[in-house]
Design a protein around this motif. Sequence first.
Motif, PDB file in Angstrom:
ATOM      1  N   UNK A 119      89.106  57.768  33.877  1.00 43.57           N
ATOM      2  CA  UNK A 119      87.798  58.345  33.569  1.00 43.57           C
ATOM      3  C   UNK A 119      87.432  57.963  32.147  1.00 43.57           C
ATOM      4  N   UNK A 120      86.352  57.243  31.982  1.00 41.25           N
ATOM      5  CA  UNK A 120      85.989  56.671  30.682  1.00 41.25           C
ATOM      6  C   UNK A 120      85.061  57.612  29.931  1.00 41.25           C
ATOM      7  N   UNK A 121      85.420  57.930  28.703  1.00 47.34           N
ATOM      8  CA  UNK A 121      84.574  58.747  27.850  1.00 47.34           C
ATOM      9  C   UNK A 121      83.749  57.893  26.906  1.00 47.34           C
ATOM     10  N   UNK A 122      82.591  58.421  26.504  1.00 50.69           N
ATOM     11  CA  UNK A 122      81.740  57.717  25.549  1.00 50.69           C
ATOM     12  C   UNK A 122      80.303  57.671  26.009  1.00 50.69           C
ATOM     13  N   UNK A 123      79.396  57.588  25.034  1.00 50.91           N
ATOM     14  CA  UNK A 123      77.963  57.593  25.338  1.00 50.91           C
ATOM     15  C   UNK A 123      77.299  56.235  25.135  1.00 50.91           C
TER      16      UNK A 123
END
Length: 292
Positions: free
Chosen positions: A179-183
């Motif tokens: 699951x990749x975090x970041x905006x």
Amino acid sequence: MRFTYAEAMTRASFYGPLAQAAEAAGYTSMTVADSLIYPEESDSTYPYTDTGDREFLEDKEFIETMVLCAHLFALTSTLRLTPFVLKLPVRPPVLVAKQASSLAHLSGNRLGLGVGLSPWPEDFEALGVPWERRGKRMDECMDVLRGLTSGEFFGYRGDFYDFPPLKQCPAPTERIPLLVGGHADAALRRAVVKGDGWMHAGGDGEELDRLLARLAEIRKAEGDERDDFEVHVISYDAYDPDGIKRLEDKGVTDCIVGFRVPYIKGPDTEPLEKKIEHLERYAENVIAKVGT
């Protein structure tokens, strides 16, 4: 809808009882924060607070993420744990693959591995990893994780990692969700192209809608029609049943909920009993009414 309990930067001794309370109350998952060092001096800013201050991190008790996951898995039987997020490219990916496979195996596949870039150049410097081209390094780390957690022989040749076919045993019996975090747009694209889901780090409702719309655009452009793609968000809408329905309509699969602002200087003074009271009240007023 699934529900994830978030608590961070509190006393290390609280995490075990909180995990057990969250499991008993009906939460699907609990987040596990990641922080490696606190530099005495830094020009870096924290990207997810209004001011960019980082001083709230000083003297906070951060147990190493994978170690804490092992501890909490031993205390629970159904609760999923989701690092939020593991600073992946500063770590050796072969070692992370071994850690992740071991945790998934011992816990009965209860690890959802949130991964992301560290916003701190000091993390890279302290661990002897170049800050430059960190996005490309992140991509390669995810490739290595995916390959080595399969339980099959896997070799890799990239710009940063190069090794002949290797096998790690035991392997998880189910695929570990990455699951990749970041905006940033690169993070959203990485979540779709290389990951199994996306983790939102907070912000106002308008910004969340923009990010969800962009995520949907990327998925459509990539031909991604997976039914099991995970979308984890932090939203004020998550605190009442009607809001949950609105989030579901936007494609959200997992709500991350917490009950205090952790970005404060000094120690967390909220008692353990009060934290448990908060998470249980939410379970009664929201989780029990909307189901999972």
